[in-house]
Design a protein around this motif. Structure first.
Motif, PDB file in Angstrom:
ATOM      1  N   UNK A  23       0.819  -1.211   0.000  1.00  0.00           N
ATOM      2  CA  UNK A  23       0.000   0.000   0.000  1.00  0.00           C
ATOM      3  C   UNK A  23       0.854   1.263   0.000  1.00  0.00           C
ATOM      4  N   UNK A  24       2.008   1.219   0.643  1.00  0.00           N
ATOM      5  CA  UNK A  24       2.926   2.364   0.590  1.00  0.00           C
ATOM      6  C   UNK A  24       3.440   2.560  -0.829  1.00  0.00           C
ATOM      7  N   UNK A  25       3.806   1.454  -1.493  1.00  0.00           N
ATOM      8  CA  UNK A  25       4.254   1.541  -2.888  1.00  0.00           C
ATOM      9  C   UNK A  25       3.134   2.038  -3.793  1.00  0.00           C
ATOM     10  N   UNK A  26       1.907   1.668  -3.478  1.00  0.00           N
ATOM     11  CA  UNK A  26       0.762   2.101  -4.271  1.00  0.00           C
ATOM     12  C   UNK A  26       0.555   3.608  -4.172  1.00  0.00           C
ATOM     13  N   UNK A  27       0.939   4.191  -3.065  1.00  0.00           N
ATOM     14  CA  UNK A  27       0.740   5.621  -2.862  1.00  0.00           C
ATOM     15  C   UNK A  27       1.911   6.498  -3.255  1.00  0.00           C
ATOM     16  N   UNK A  28       2.947   5.910  -3.862  1.00  0.00           N
ATOM     17  CA  UNK A  28       4.115   6.692  -4.261  1.00  0.00           C
ATOM     18  C   UNK A  28       3.724   7.654  -5.382  1.00  0.00           C
ATOM     19  N   UNK A  29       4.091   8.911  -5.223  1.00  0.00           N
ATOM     20  CA  UNK A  29       3.772   9.913  -6.233  1.00  0.00           C
ATOM     21  C   UNK A  29       4.875   9.953  -7.284  1.00  0.00           C
ATOM     22  N   UNK A  30       4.638  10.306  -8.477  1.00  0.00           N
ATOM     23  CA  UNK A  30       3.368  10.609  -9.121  1.00  0.00           C
ATOM     24  C   UNK A  30       2.562   9.336  -9.349  1.00  0.00           C
ATOM     25  N   UNK A  31       1.280   9.506  -9.558  1.00  0.00           N
ATOM     26  CA  UNK A  31       0.375   8.369  -9.643  1.00  0.00           C
ATOM     27  C   UNK A  31       0.675   7.479 -10.838  1.00  0.00           C
ATOM     28  N   UNK A  32       1.178   8.028 -11.918  1.00  0.00           N
ATOM     29  CA  UNK A  32       1.388   7.238 -13.132  1.00  0.00           C
ATOM     30  C   UNK A  32       2.809   6.674 -13.261  1.00  0.00           C
ATOM     31  N   UNK A  33       3.492   6.438 -12.154  1.00  0.00           N
ATOM     32  CA  UNK A  33       4.839   5.884 -12.249  1.00  0.00           C
ATOM     33  C   UNK A  33       4.814   4.360 -12.298  1.00  0.00           C
ATOM     34  N   UNK A  34       5.937   3.765 -12.603  1.00  0.00           N
ATOM     35  CA  UNK A  34       6.052   2.321 -12.782  1.00  0.00           C
ATOM     36  C   UNK A  34       5.754   1.547 -11.496  1.00  0.00           C
ATOM     37  N   UNK A  35       6.166   2.064 -10.353  1.00  0.00           N
ATOM     38  CA  UNK A  35       5.965   1.360  -9.082  1.00  0.00           C
ATOM     39  C   UNK A  35       4.484   1.274  -8.738  1.00  0.00           C
ATOM     40  N   UNK A  36       3.759   2.371  -8.894  1.00  0.00           N
ATOM     41  CA  UNK A  36       2.334   2.372  -8.547  1.00  0.00           C
ATOM     42  C   UNK A  36       1.500   1.508  -9.476  1.00  0.00           C
ATOM     43  N   UNK A  37       1.896   1.388 -10.722  1.00  0.00           N
ATOM     44  CA  UNK A  37       1.088   0.656 -11.694  1.00  0.00           C
ATOM     45  C   UNK A  37       1.412  -0.821 -11.799  1.00  0.00           C
ATOM     46  N   UNK A  38       2.656  -1.235 -11.508  1.00  0.00           N
ATOM     47  CA  UNK A  38       3.003  -2.646 -11.704  1.00  0.00           C
ATOM     48  C   UNK A  38       3.486  -3.339 -10.436  1.00  0.00           C
ATOM     49  N   UNK A  39       4.444  -2.786  -9.766  1.00  0.00           N
ATOM     50  CA  UNK A  39       5.075  -3.476  -8.639  1.00  0.00           C
ATOM     51  C   UNK A  39       4.145  -3.578  -7.439  1.00  0.00           C
ATOM     52  N   UNK A  40       3.479  -2.498  -7.088  1.00  0.00           N
ATOM     53  CA  UNK A  40       2.588  -2.509  -5.924  1.00  0.00           C
ATOM     54  C   UNK A  40       1.442  -3.502  -6.080  1.00  0.00           C
ATOM     55  N   UNK A  41       0.755  -3.559  -7.212  1.00  0.00           N
ATOM     56  CA  UNK A  41      -0.302  -4.573  -7.346  1.00  0.00           C
ATOM     57  C   UNK A  41       0.222  -6.002  -7.290  1.00  0.00           C
ATOM     58  N   UNK A  42       1.411  -6.242  -7.840  1.00  0.00           N
ATOM     59  CA  UNK A  42       1.992  -7.580  -7.781  1.00  0.00           C
ATOM     60  C   UNK A  42       2.295  -7.966  -6.337  1.00  0.00           C
ATOM     61  N   UNK A  43       2.847  -7.031  -5.569  1.00  0.00           N
ATOM     62  CA  UNK A  43       3.148  -7.285  -4.154  1.00  0.00           C
ATOM     63  C   UNK A  43       1.861  -7.582  -3.390  1.00  0.00           C
ATOM     64  N   UNK A  44       0.812  -6.824  -3.651  1.00  0.00           N
ATOM     65  CA  UNK A  44      -0.458  -7.037  -2.946  1.00  0.00           C
ATOM     66  C   UNK A  44      -1.120  -8.357  -3.343  1.00  0.00           C
ATOM     67  N   UNK A  45      -1.041  -8.727  -4.610  1.00  0.00           N
ATOM     68  CA  UNK A  45      -1.605 -10.003  -5.048  1.00  0.00           C
ATOM     69  C   UNK A  45      -0.860 -11.164  -4.403  1.00  0.00           C
ATOM     70  N   UNK A  46       0.462 -11.080  -4.348  1.00  0.00           N
ATOM     71  CA  UNK A  46       1.247 -12.127  -3.687  1.00  0.00           C
ATOM     72  C   UNK A  46       0.872 -12.216  -2.216  1.00  0.00           C
ATOM     73  N   UNK A  47       0.682 -11.071  -1.589  1.00  0.00           N
ATOM     74  CA  UNK A  47       0.300 -11.067  -0.174  1.00  0.00           C
ATOM     75  C   UNK A  47      -1.052 -11.723   0.038  1.00  0.00           C
ATOM     76  N   UNK A  48      -2.046 -11.316  -0.745  1.00  0.00           N
ATOM     77  CA  UNK A  48      -3.410 -11.802  -0.527  1.00  0.00           C
ATOM     78  C   UNK A  48      -3.643 -13.214  -1.037  1.00  0.00           C
TER      79      UNK A  48
END
Length: 66
Positions: A23-48
């Motif tokens: 969730x911290x990676x998801x909130x990294x600014x700017x909103x359209x960066x690589x971390x918010x769009x790809x890495x954060x969702x992958x981390x959350x999917x692995x977690x859940x």
């Protein structure tokens, strides 16, 4: 507490930390960066889908006594 519950608690704490990191990676600014769009969702999917079910379903290994 027995061994099984300690392992489950540790795995659940690891899952919680990974979810917070996601969730911290998801909130990294700017909103359209690589971390918010790809890495954060992958981390959350692995977690859940991996870590939390693993914490719930893990059982201790059976030890044979003589």
């Amino acid at each position: 507490m027995n061994i099984r519950s300690m392992i489950n608690v540790k795995l659940l704490l690891i899952a919680a930390v990974v979810a917070i990191i996601g969730y911290i990676l998801l909130g990294v600014a700017p909103i359209d960066n690589q971390i918010s769009w790809t890495i954060a969702p992958i981390v959350l999917v692995i977690c859940y889908l991996v870590l939390i079910p693993l914490a719930i379903l893990t059982q201790k290994a059976k030890v044979e006594e003589k």
